[in-house]
Write a protein that holds these residues in place. Sequence first.
Motif, mmCIF file in Angstrom:
data_model
loop_
_atom_site.group_PDB
_atom_site.id
_atom_site.type_symbol
_atom_site.label_atom_id
_atom_site.label_comp_id
_atom_site.label_asym_id
_atom_site.label_seq_id
_atom_site.Cartn_x
_atom_site.Cartn_y
_atom_site.Cartn_z
ATOM 1 N N ASP A 17 0.826 -1.212 0.000
ATOM 2 C CA ASP A 17 0.000 0.000 0.000
ATOM 3 C C ASP A 17 0.860 1.261 0.000
ATOM 4 O O ASP A 17 0.527 2.243 -0.662
ATOM 5 N N ILE A 56 2.124 1.753 -3.562
ATOM 6 C CA ILE A 56 1.083 2.270 -4.457
ATOM 7 C C ILE A 56 0.825 3.752 -4.166
ATOM 8 O O ILE A 56 0.663 4.540 -5.094
ATOM 9 N N SER A 57 0.840 4.127 -2.906
ATOM 10 C CA SER A 57 0.669 5.548 -2.547
ATOM 11 C C SER A 57 1.789 6.394 -3.129
ATOM 12 O O SER A 57 1.568 7.521 -3.553
ATOM 13 N N GLU A 109 -1.221 3.795 -9.024
ATOM 14 C CA GLU A 109 -1.855 2.517 -9.360
ATOM 15 C C GLU A 109 -1.143 1.865 -10.542
ATOM 16 O O GLU A 109 -0.670 2.542 -11.446
ATOM 17 N N ALA A 110 -1.123 0.553 -10.546
ATOM 18 C CA ALA A 110 -0.507 -0.220 -11.621
ATOM 19 C C ALA A 110 -1.418 -0.247 -12.848
ATOM 20 O O ALA A 110 -2.633 -0.054 -12.735
ATOM 21 N N TYR A 137 2.240 -6.477 -9.970
ATOM 22 C CA TYR A 137 1.757 -5.152 -10.348
ATOM 23 C C TYR A 137 2.584 -4.703 -11.547
ATOM 24 O O TYR A 137 3.796 -4.569 -11.436
ATOM 25 N N TYR A 145 3.678 -1.991 -14.316
ATOM 26 C CA TYR A 145 3.792 -0.569 -14.645
ATOM 27 C C TYR A 145 4.517 -0.456 -15.980
ATOM 28 O O TYR A 145 4.973 -1.455 -16.531
#
Length: 189
Positions: free
Chosen positions: A76, A79-80, A84-85, A103, A105
């Motif tokens: 988390d 992601i912050s 978002e992926a 995830y 990217y």
Amino acid sequence: MMKRTMISVTAAALALTSVLAFAGCGKSEQSSAAEAATTVAAQETTAAAQETGAIAESDVVFNYNGAKVELNTPIDSMISAIGEANDVSSQLSCHGEGEDKTYTYNGFTVNSYPLDGKDYVMEVVVNQAGIPTSKGVSVGDPVSKVTEAYGDNYKAVGVYYSYDAGNKKSLQFLIENDVVTEIDYFYTV
């Protein structure tokens, strides 16, 4: 003759069991066989690199657009920090109860493992130029740039140069034709 046949059958059964165990423990069904093989090789490379102190632990912090992603920290937080992926895939975990997740990217992927109901960063795999390490090494650089930046205290396992940072963390460079084709920031679960 009968004993030799039994040994051959037993060896074949053990080999098949190993293949099936890895098949259930790799990437999601959406991942290619090459990615799964790369992950297994990276894990084997990390297991082989047990000498500590080759590089600083700060060298295995992934930096993306000014945001830092540390291994073995909650997903988390990552992601912050980086957003978002583009895609997230998952499968039953080999590392604990829950799911391992990938995830995706632009230019890199992040793999996580579950622990106590939370997901943690296990690996960042960079496969595109323009996303350098803390010492300026990128995909596409010659192997000489790796050794200039990180020295000669690495474990060569197959086509990987693995630098151990201690605390189960390593920085690994996939080398093909004397060129960096992938950079892995890896935490051994």
